[in-house]
Design a protein around this motif. Structure first.
Motif, short mmCIF file in Angstrom:
data_model
loop_
_atom_site.label_atom_id
_atom_site.label_comp_id
_atom_site.label_asym_id
_atom_site.label_seq_id
_atom_site.Cartn_x
_atom_site.Cartn_y
_atom_site.Cartn_z
N MET A 209 38.72 -29.66 159.82
CA MET A 209 39.88 -29.67 159.30
C MET A 209 39.66 -28.84 158.49
O MET A 209 39.22 -28.85 157.26
N LEU A 210 40.96 -27.94 158.59
CA LEU A 210 40.96 -26.91 157.29
C LEU A 210 41.98 -27.63 156.19
O LEU A 210 43.18 -27.54 156.22
N ARG A 211 41.48 -28.10 154.83
CA ARG A 211 42.42 -28.56 153.95
C ARG A 211 42.83 -27.61 152.96
O ARG A 211 42.49 -26.85 152.66
N VAL A 212 44.21 -27.27 153.17
CA VAL A 212 45.40 -26.77 152.11
C VAL A 212 45.80 -27.21 151.17
O VAL A 212 46.33 -28.51 150.74
N ILE A 213 45.72 -26.56 150.10
CA ILE A 213 46.79 -26.18 148.93
C ILE A 213 48.18 -25.74 149.05
O ILE A 213 47.22 -24.56 149.24
N LEU A 214 49.06 -26.26 148.80
CA LEU A 214 50.00 -25.59 148.88
C LEU A 214 50.98 -25.31 147.69
O LEU A 214 51.52 -26.33 147.20
N ASN A 215 50.67 -23.99 146.98
CA ASN A 215 51.64 -23.38 146.09
C ASN A 215 52.78 -23.41 146.14
O ASN A 215 53.28 -21.89 146.57
N GLY A 216 53.41 -23.89 145.52
CA GLY A 216 55.39 -23.64 145.70
C GLY A 216 55.70 -24.59 146.98
O GLY A 216 56.68 -23.69 147.52
N CYS A 217 55.03 -25.75 147.04
CA CYS A 217 55.26 -26.69 148.06
C CYS A 217 57.04 -26.98 147.98
O CYS A 217 57.90 -27.74 148.50
N SER A 218 58.00 -27.52 147.08
CA SER A 218 59.39 -27.10 146.96
C SER A 218 59.74 -25.85 147.22
O SER A 218 61.42 -26.51 147.47
N GLY A 219 59.69 -25.21 146.99
CA GLY A 219 60.71 -24.12 147.48
C GLY A 219 60.84 -23.93 149.13
O GLY A 219 61.05 -24.82 149.49
N ARG A 220 61.67 -23.04 149.74
CA ARG A 220 61.87 -22.94 150.68
C ARG A 220 61.05 -22.41 152.22
O ARG A 220 60.86 -23.51 153.23
N THR B 124 52.34 -29.53 162.21
CA THR B 124 51.94 -29.55 163.75
C THR B 124 51.30 -29.23 164.39
O THR B 124 50.63 -29.49 165.89
N ILE B 125 50.31 -28.70 163.22
CA ILE B 125 49.05 -27.63 163.92
C ILE B 125 47.95 -28.88 163.95
O ILE B 125 47.50 -29.41 162.85
N GLU B 126 47.21 -29.28 164.97
CA GLU B 126 45.79 -29.65 164.44
C GLU B 126 44.62 -29.12 163.73
O GLU B 126 43.94 -27.84 164.72
N GLY B 127 43.68 -30.13 163.46
CA GLY B 127 42.38 -29.47 163.07
C GLY B 127 43.28 -28.92 160.83
O GLY B 127 42.54 -28.26 160.40
N MET B 128 44.26 -28.65 160.57
CA MET B 128 44.63 -28.35 159.49
C MET B 128 45.99 -28.93 159.28
O MET B 128 46.48 -30.07 159.89
N GLU B 129 45.48 -29.52 157.68
CA GLU B 129 46.43 -31.11 156.68
C GLU B 129 46.94 -29.74 155.15
O GLU B 129 45.95 -29.39 155.07
N ILE B 130 47.60 -29.83 154.85
CA ILE B 130 48.44 -29.99 153.51
C ILE B 130 47.57 -31.34 152.37
O ILE B 130 48.17 -32.13 152.70
N VAL B 131 46.72 -30.91 151.59
CA VAL B 131 45.96 -31.73 151.12
C VAL B 131 46.65 -32.90 149.63
O VAL B 131 46.64 -33.61 148.88
N ALA B 132 47.51 -31.25 149.03
CA ALA B 132 48.48 -31.25 148.22
C ALA B 132 48.47 -30.08 147.49
O ALA B 132 48.31 -28.86 148.40
N GLY B 133 50.29 -30.92 146.69
CA GLY B 133 50.82 -29.67 146.83
C GLY B 133 51.23 -28.77 144.83
O GLY B 133 51.14 -30.07 144.44
N LYS C 235 51.50 -30.61 138.62
CA LYS C 235 52.21 -29.12 137.86
C LYS C 235 51.63 -27.60 138.53
O LYS C 235 52.26 -26.84 137.59
N SER C 236 50.46 -28.18 138.28
CA SER C 236 49.37 -26.83 138.70
C SER C 236 48.17 -27.01 138.64
O SER C 236 47.78 -28.28 139.16
N LEU C 237 47.52 -26.21 139.46
CA LEU C 237 46.01 -26.48 140.76
C LEU C 237 45.55 -27.41 139.42
O LEU C 237 44.29 -27.95 139.77
N GLN C 238 45.33 -26.93 138.00
CA GLN C 238 44.28 -27.33 137.80
C GLN C 238 44.15 -29.09 137.23
O GLN C 238 43.88 -29.11 137.01
N GLU C 239 45.70 -29.17 137.30
CA GLU C 239 45.64 -30.57 136.80
C GLU C 239 45.25 -31.35 138.41
O GLU C 239 45.48 -32.42 138.30
N SER C 240 45.52 -31.03 139.59
CA SER C 240 44.91 -31.12 140.59
C SER C 240 43.25 -31.48 140.95
O SER C 240 42.50 -30.15 140.85
N PRO C 241 42.91 -32.42 141.09
CA PRO C 241 41.90 -33.65 141.47
C PRO C 241 41.20 -33.09 142.71
O PRO C 241 40.04 -32.82 143.46
N VAL C 242 41.98 -32.83 143.51
CA VAL C 242 42.03 -32.54 145.16
C VAL C 242 41.03 -31.08 145.24
O VAL C 242 41.82 -30.42 144.95
#
Length: 404
Positions: A1-12, A23-32, A46-53
């Motif tokens: 499973m590819l664990r993705v952090i998405l920066n700018g997750c609330s944008g377009r 919809t993609i098997e083997g990929m998931e967003i674990v934090a925004g 609010k920042s990558l530094q704050e994220s423990p994920v």
């Protein structure tokens, strides 16, 4: 499973990626990461530094101001990056280059595969048209886009300048009475309005003709698809700075596989290295209508060489008799004939631009214990002989190795 952090997750783009990755098997967003929280089925910080994920890769579609804050954290955590943010200045680009000494970073100002093809078309056009044509770029985007000109327009302009003898000076729009176009200019013009996902038109204007190359994005989905492909690509790379061009080359390293059956491998060992003898051999076979395909020569040892070539099974008996006759005055030469073999050829336009293709191919064959009896290569092609009984399995392994 590819664990993705998405920066700018609330944008377009964040919204499009969130929907697509579900919809993609083997990929998931674990934090925004975003200053503005919005309903998501993953935690938002609010920042990558704050994220423990913990994640494997971060896709960045945020604003240019966040780069300096997250780069040190990404380096500390060994987090691969896909940086798709526009509006970065030369200092930001230098920071990315420096950070790539520690982690793998994929950087593109436009995640569309098509726009990267346009770059190559522009460079080809520039080489042919030379400095006789005036070059202008018009880019159109939606009313909410903050930066101007677009990062893509600048990327395209840089592609043109990269192959010019005398680089052009960028002019952003023209206003006033003293705006007569100079020969050394490249005009870049921005339109903002409506819901344009992105349109770029590059014109080469000459005497009595105009050549225009246009790329239109009809939705943000095309950028999401490119970013997802980039995420899968960058997590497999060593530290360094990579581009869409690098990814395209990897995907085009092997694009075609074809096989030829009923081949026969002829090997001649301890042959004289005298070119007259070798020339006589091939001339003798040709004069008797024996068609030769793959040819391989080794280096000389004790004044002699080993050579091999392939022929069709239909010519085997005839060739065997002819070779026996030809070798009579060469008592030291050793003739070996291997029947029941096939030729597998792998080909791709990206092969000549990247190393390691042959290594991957032969490692895959070795792991599957598929023998390779003879090899010839060129810039875009590798052909080898293998027993006919294993051809189907070999082709399946190649397809899996190179995602064909």
């Amino acid at each position: 499973m590819l664990r993705v952090i998405l920066n700018g997750c609330s944008g377009r783009m964040g919204k499009v990626l969130t929907t697509q990755i579900k919809t993609i098997e083997g990929m998931e967003i674990v934090a925004g990461i975003d200053l503005n929280e919005s309903p998501r089925d993953y935690p938002i910080y609010k920042s990558l530094q704050e994220s423990p994920v913990k994640g494997e890769v971060m896709i960045d579609f945020s604003s240019s101001t966040s780069l300096k804050s997250y780069l040190p954290v990404a380096i500390e955590r060994g987090l691969a990056l896909v940086v798709a943010t526009t509006g970065l200045d030369s200092e930001d680009e230098e920071l990315l280059k420096e950070a790539s000494n520690s982690i793998p970073i994929f950087r593109s100002q436009n995640m569309s595969l098509g726009i990267n093809l346009v770059q190559e078309l522009l460079q080809s056009a520039t080489k042919v048209l030379g400095e006789r044509y005036d070059v202008e770029i018009i880019e159109k985007h939606h009313r909410y886009k903050k930066d101007s000109p677009s990062g893509t327009a600048l990327m395209l302009a840089e592609s043109i300048n990269a192959v010019r003898t005398h680089p052009l000076t960028y002019v952003y729009g023209r206003v006033g009475n003293e705006t007569l176009r100079k020969k050394e200019e490249l005009g870049i013009h921005s339109l903002r309005g409506g819901t344009y996902a992105g349109e770029h038109e590059i014109s080469f204007s000459g005497e009595d003709e105009v050549i225009a190359i246009t790329h239109q994005s009809y939705s943000r989905q095309v950028f999401a698809n490119g970013a997802i492909a980039a995420a899968h690509y960058i997590v497999r790379q060593k530290r360094g700075l990579y581009s869409m061009h690098d990814m395209i080359l990897e995907s085009s390293a092997v694009t075609t596989i074809y096989t030829e059956h009923s081949e026969v491998l002829i090997s001649l060992d301890n042959m004289s290295r005298e070119m007259e003898k070798i020339s006589d051999l091939y001339g003798f076979l040709a004069a008797n209508d024996i068609f030769i395909d793959m040819i391989s020569h080794t280096g000389a040892t004790n004044g002699n060489i080993a050579l091999s070539f392939t022929i069709k099974e239909r010519d085997r008996l005839k060739a065997e008799a002819l070779l026996g006759k030809f070798l009579e005055p060469l008592p030291g030469a050793i003739l070996v004939i291997e029947k029941g073999v096939s030729k597998i050829t792998v080909e791709g336009p990206g092969m000549e631009y990247q190393s390691g293709v042959a290594s991957r191919l032969f490692a895959a064959m070795a792991k599957a214990k598929i023998p390779i009896l003879a090899v010839t290569t060129s810039e875009r092609k590798i052909a080898y002989i293998t027993p006919e009984a294993v051809v189907e399995r070999a082709v399946a392994i190649i397809k899996e190795e190179f995602n064909i």
